[in-house]
Write a protein that holds these residues in place. Structure first.
Motif, short mmCIF file in Angstrom:
data_model
loop_
_atom_site.label_atom_id
_atom_site.label_comp_id
_atom_site.label_asym_id
_atom_site.label_seq_id
_atom_site.Cartn_x
_atom_site.Cartn_y
_atom_site.Cartn_z
N VAL A 41 1.02 -1.17 -0.02
CA VAL A 41 0.13 0.17 0.08
C VAL A 41 0.83 0.88 -0.03
N LEU A 42 0.32 2.54 -0.63
CA LEU A 42 0.76 3.84 -0.62
C LEU A 42 2.18 4.18 -1.11
N GLY A 43 1.32 2.51 -2.20
CA GLY A 43 2.31 3.04 -3.44
C GLY A 43 3.60 2.42 -3.28
N LEU A 44 4.04 1.96 -2.39
CA LEU A 44 5.33 1.25 -2.31
C LEU A 44 5.25 -0.45 -2.99
N ILE A 100 4.73 -3.02 4.75
CA ILE A 100 3.36 -2.22 5.12
C ILE A 100 2.43 -2.21 3.41
N VAL A 101 1.99 -3.53 4.20
CA VAL A 101 0.76 -4.24 3.02
C VAL A 101 -0.54 -4.17 3.55
N TYR A 102 -1.74 -4.55 3.15
CA TYR A 102 -3.59 -4.73 3.89
C TYR A 102 -3.57 -6.12 3.28
N ASN A 133 -0.78 9.55 -0.38
CA ASN A 133 -0.37 8.15 -0.63
C ASN A 133 1.21 8.53 -1.01
N ASP A 134 1.69 8.63 0.43
CA ASP A 134 3.65 8.55 -0.13
C ASP A 134 3.87 7.55 0.90
N GLY A 135 4.32 6.54 0.38
CA GLY A 135 5.04 5.34 1.50
C GLY A 135 5.96 5.38 1.49
#
Length: 509
Positions: free
Chosen positions: A182-185, A207-209, A259-261
């Motif tokens: 998520v967050l564009g990563l 950093i996942v969902y 949305n800035d990972g």
């Protein structure tokens, strides 16, 4: 007869924020218009009066449990009841310590939380004898890191720092479990570690969902916010501030408009460095030494972390119970337990709590954490013992991770009518909890005979009264033994119904 529900992933429901409503009258001007009264401040339907005027508490609106369960059990209810937060629109944040603030977040952040320093109002009346600081809290001294020595390596020995055996969030929510970045990563960028205030060890996250998985982004934001609110003295709090510091940057970077990972991870790394310095200087320990109580929302969050890591992966085991027997589950949610322990029975850290029918031990562990008291639980169903053991191990390790010293907790598998250790604990008990909502009359009568050994003044909290209304004084043991006070609990306090109901506090004569 455990303390959790089979409806959803997590068995803990966090307290909801309550807002005091005042009417402020404006004095009439001398001329020429008559006096005009300022209208009442309005709140949502979920906001109600504080449950006890003697307790100065404001409940948090943070949606617990942490992770994706905000959209499973109790999730929709929590979302309906919290104040909707405005969207945040700003340029991508840099790794610096301070950031521009928007007018929408001057009073609340993206989670609808009150400013952390004003949220100190939600702390219960303090127990002056309660010591919050964990005896193994890390402050950088060599002697506080107990080494483990094993064979191998250069010189025949390798010295490793003492490692807490926690279940990392990344062990459960990760790319291998079909979670999505998520967050564009990218998949190569999702790994991150997060520091806690009590230990040098960090927790691993990705950093996942994923559905019914720990939501890393929300979990991390809440942890940083709780650290700011409860572990940092005011003179050192500016870099963590929800308007200009790390809390603010994490909210901005995780908003749908930003949305800035990369910025999110940069804020975590800066937070880790700052917290490390405060730990090593002894600032965190000194601040905890000055405190004597924990806010209920932090207690609920830590208990949710423990449950999600120790029980949720094997939650199907908890659903195997026998209908028509005493082995039926019914959960009392965390706000209910807080009300019972703090407001109604006014427990202190030098007292003893016993839960008869403790399930996987959530209430027992909450009492040990929130009150700091000696806490006992007994559960007959052997299938729950592995989960209860995992709960206790994770609880003890996670308390050390946070730097908080709980009371001694013991979870016993056995029949509480026969277990000698529980009988000895009952003789010293100050508060006994019995969720007897589904108990047979025979079991309730057996419990009354067990209560003969309780010391005078001991409080028994139950969902049903042990006094039979149809019996006379001459032949009702419970009536001669107990003084019963009947009370009401509000909506969403128990698992088997959304409606409020009645419970009892009986006092041993």
């Amino acid at each position: 007869m455990g303390i959790f529900s089979a409806r959803g992933k997590s068995g803990i429901k966090a307290p909801e924020r309550q807002i005091r409503v005042e009417t402020v009258a404006i004095q009439p001007k001398p001329k020429p218009k008559p006096a005009v009264s300022r209208p009442d401040l309005t709140t949502s339907n979920s906001a109600s009066r504080l449950s006890s005027p003697a307790i100065n508490r404001v409940k948090s609106s943070s949606p617990y449990p942490s992770g994706s369960s905000t959209t499973t059990e109790n999730g929709s209810s929590a979302q309906r009841k919290r104040k909707a937060a405005g969207s945040v629109g700003a340029s991508p944040a840099s790794p610096a310590n301070k950031f521009d603030s928007d007018s929408e977040s001057d009073s609340e952040d993206g989670n609808g939380l009150l400013d952390g320093r004003r949220k100190k109002q939600r702390v219960f009346t303090e127990d002056p004898n309660r010591r919050l600081t964990h005896p193994r809290i890390w402050t950088g001294a060599v002697e506080e890191i107990k080494p483990q020595i094993r064979e191998g390596g250069r010189g025949g020995q390798v010295i490793k720092e003492r490692e807490l055996r926690i279940v990392h969030a990344a062990d459960l929510a990760n790319l291998k479990e079909k979670c999505k970045p998520v967050l564009g990563l990218t998949s190569e960028e999702v790994e991150i570690e997060l520091r806690y205030p009590g230990s040098r060890q960090r927790e691993r996250y990705e950093i996942v969902y994923g559905k019914d998985k720990i939501n890393a982004v929300e979990d991390i934001k809440k942890i940083v916010r709780f650290v700011y609110e409860n572990f940092i003295p005011p003179e050192d709090a500016a870099p963590f501030d929800p308007h200009t510091g790390y809390c603010r940057q994490l909210e901005r970077c995780s908003s749908s408009t930003i949305n800035d990972g990369v910025g999110f991870k940069a804020a975590i790394k800066e937070y880790n460095k700052r917290l490390f310095n405060l730990q090593k200087s002894g600032t965190i320990k000194k601040h905890l030494d000055s405190l004597h109580s924990l806010p209920s929302d932090l207690v609920a969050f830590i208990m949710t972390q423990v449950y999600d890591r120790a029980v949720a992966p094997s939650v199907e085991i908890t659903r195997k119970y026998e209908n028509g027997t005493d082995n039926v589950y019914g959960e009392l949610h965390a706000p209910f337990i807080s009300e019972i322990l703090v407001e109604r029975t006014k427990m202190t850290s030098d007292q003893v709590f016993v839960d008869l029918g403790s399930g996987v031990g959530q209430v027992v562990l909450q009492a040990a954490l929130e009150i700091g008291c000696e806490s006992w639980g007994c559960e007959q169903m052997e299938t729950l013992k592995p989960l209860a053991d995992d709960m206790l191990k994770e609880f003890e390790a996670r308390c050390e991770l946070w730097g908080i010293a709980p009371g001694r907790a013991r979870l016993i598998c056995g029949d509480f009518l026969q277990n000698e250790r529980i009988h000895k604990a009952l003789k010293r008990a100050d508060v006994v909890l019995v969720n007897n909502q589904a108990f047979t009359s025979q079991l309730n009568d057996s419990l009354v005979r067990l209560f003969l050994d309780l010391k005078p003044g001991c409080k028994i909290v139950s969902l049903k009264s042990f006094v039979h209304e149809h019996k006379s004084t001459s032949n009702d043991l419970a009536l001669n033994l107990l003084t019963v006070e009947k009370l009401r609990y509000p909506d969403d306090y128990v698992s088997w119904t959304n409606k409020g109901g009645e419970y009892c506090i009986s006092t041993r004569k």
